[in-house]
Structures are given as structure tokens and as C-alpha cells.
Design an enzyme around this catalytic site. Structure first.
Site, PDB file in Angstrom:
ATOM      1  N   ASP A  44      79.742  55.098  34.161  1.00 32.17           N
ATOM      2  CA  ASP A  44      81.014  54.615  33.394  1.00 32.17           C
ATOM      3  C   ASP A  44      81.367  53.035  33.544  1.00 32.17           C
ATOM      4  OD1 ASP A  44      83.202  55.153  32.386  1.00 32.17           O
ATOM      5  OD2 ASP A  44      84.458  55.393  34.174  1.00 32.17           O
ATOM      6  N   ASN A  66      82.903  63.965  25.095  1.00 30.14           N
ATOM      7  CA  ASN A  66      82.563  62.597  24.568  1.00 30.14           C
ATOM      8  C   ASN A  66      82.580  62.864  22.943  1.00 30.14           C
ATOM      9  OD1 ASN A  66      80.632  61.425  27.211  1.00 30.14           O
ATOM     10  ND2 ASN A  66      82.707  60.935  26.720  1.00 30.14           N
TER      11      ASN A  66
END
Ligand code: FPP
Length: 253
Positions: free
Chosen positions: A31, A79
Site C-alpha cells: 500500500d 480495486n
């Protein structure tokens, strides 16, 4: 002298970890790529490209020190909400990585396994995934699990659905279902649970990653953004893991 200092630090940190007590399985939520890019005035795709380089160097280091499984979260079921351009950039990086892996596979003997619903991926990537998994099936080096179109809740629901289908077909009885059988229906079948889960970028959440498998994992959180995550910091995470006492619900031995 900066390079010499860097090398010195690497060995100093490396000395902190006990190579005889390594985590068998490390999992990472990669991330912070977007923030890394925006802090530099770059498009988000540049952050993912830098993140893919970090993945290469961390995977190589894990292989070199003897980590047996490395699982990374590359694309979640959530996503898809991102702009198409960003999603295409991630597919491009993945395509490049899979092609490279196919070329180097015989030499490096790295096993690659994709965890997630590959049905929704572009056709050519899906074919590359099948080819990579087929070629690497018999290799015994580090196993890289790349989570793509992956969600922990979906993985559990999918396992429940497949078990229910086997019961309805008379192949199984509900009473046959125990934890071991359930696990064998997950994407991670045959892979031991992660010992250490690393989340960079300052967030302190699991974000639908390995929900079943993380039951007794140790967590390492850091503010470092994934593209800046270094071998040094991996050593710090492993050293911290090695200082923890794992009881798995029991008491101190
Ligand atoms: C999360 O950061 C990262 C992703 C959703 C994509 C990760 C993909 C790669 C590293 C490249 C492809 C992978 C391989 C295995 C070659 P973010 O975009 O959510 O960052 P932010 O929170 O700062 O916006």
C-alpha cells in the site's frame, strides 16, 4: 561513501535477524503507491511501477534468505472502482512481470501461484497466469502468491458455495466439513497461514486480505510507503517478529 554506509547498514540489520527462526510465510499489503507518486507530482501509475520494483527486490531477498512463501496483495475485488487508466497500468505491470518470470523460471525455480478470481482479468493476462502456474508447478523454491482480484470475504463465500455444491451432489456430508476440509477449498489450499503480515503506508487495517488465514498472524505496521519499503525495513520487521511470543491461544511454554 553513501553506498558503503548503505551496505554496512544492511549487514548490521541483517545481523539482527536469526536466519534459523525465519517466518515461513510473509504476506504484504503493498500500500501507498498512489501517495508516493502524488508526493512527487507523478501519475499514480508511476507509483505502481515503483511498487512493482520494490516487490521484485523484496521477493528476491526473501528467496535469498530462505523465506518459503511470500504473498502480496496486488489487486483487490474492490480495486475495480479505480479509474480505468490506473487499472490498465496495473495490468501492464503484471503482464511484464509474468513474461519476465516465464523467461527466468527455469533458472530461478520460483513457484508462482495466483490467488483470486482470474475470470475477470484480460484474456492475455489470464493465459499468462495459467502458463506461469503450469510451468512453475514442480519448482521447489520460494512460492510467490500474488493476490489478484482477491477479496478475503469472497474467498470464504466461494469455499462455502463449493462445499455446498459438493454436499448437494452427494460427494460430501455436512458433518464431513471441518477446518482442514474448509481450508482445502480456499485459494490458499496447501499454503501455511502467514506468520507475519506487513502493512506499509501508515494504515492499520486488514482491508479484506487473508481473513481466514490471518487468525494467528503477527502484524507489522509502518508509515513507509510501499515503493520506499527496503530490505533494511524488512529485516526490522522480521527482527520484531522474532522478538514476539506466539501462543496460538495457549499459555507461555
Ligand atoms: C495499493 O496502493 C496498491 C495497489 C492497488 C496496486 C499494487 C500493484 C503493484 C505494486 C504492481 C503490480 C504487481 C506485481 C506483482 C508486479 P494505493 O494505490 O492504494 O496507494 P494509496 O493508498 O497511496 O493511494
Amino acid at each position: 561513501m553513501p553506498e558503503v554506509c548503505g551496505l554496512f547498514n544492511l549487514f548490521r540489520k541483517k545481523a539482527e535477524i536469526d536466519l534459523s527462526r525465519l517466518p515461513v510465510h510473509i504476506a504484504i499489503i503493498m500500500d501507498g503507491n498512489g501517495r508516493w507518486a502524488s508526493r512527487r507530482g507523478l501519475p499514480r501509475s508511476a507509483g505502481h511501477a515503483a511498487g512493482a520494483e520494490t516487490f521484485r527486490s523484496i521477493a528476491t531477498y526473501c528467496r535469498d534468505i530462505g523465506i518459503q512463501y511470500l504473498t502480496v496483495y496486488a489487486f483487490s475485488t474492490e480495486n475495480w472502482k479505480r479509474p480505468e487508466q490506473e487499472i490498465t497500468a496495473i495490468w501492464d505491470l503484471l503482464r511484464k512481470y509474468l513474461l519476465e518470470s516465464i523467461q527466468k523460471m527455469a533458472k530461478e525455480r520460483v513457484k508462482i501461484h495466483i490467488m483470486g478470481d482470474v475470470g475477470a482479468m484480460p484474456d492475455d493476462i489470464r493465459q499468462l497466469i495459467y502458463e506461469t502456474e503450469r510451468l512453475s508447478r514442480t519448482y521447489s523454491g520460494i512460492q510467490l502468491n500474488i493476490c489478484l482480484n482477491y477479496g478475503g470475504r469472497y474467498e470464504i463465500v466461494r469455499a462455502a458455495r463449493n462445499l455446498a455444491a459438493d454436499c448437494a451432489a452427494g460427494k460430501l456430508q455436512p458433518a464431513d466439513i471441518d477446518q482442514a476440509l474448509f481450508e482445502s477449498f480456499l485459494y490458499s489450499a496447501g499454503v501455511p497461514d502467514p506468520d507475519l503480515i506487513i502493512r506499509p503506508s501508515g494504515e492499520h487495517r486488514i482491508s479484506n486480505f487473508l481473513l481466514w488465514q490471518c487468525a494467528y498472524s503477527e502484524f507489522y505496521f509502518t508509515k513507509t510507503l510501499w515503493p520506499d519499503f527496503s530490505i533494511n525495513e524488512l529485516n526490522t520487521a522480521i527482527a520484531e517478529y522474532q522478538r514476539r511470543e506466539r501462543r496460538f491461544g495457549g499459555i507461555k511454554a
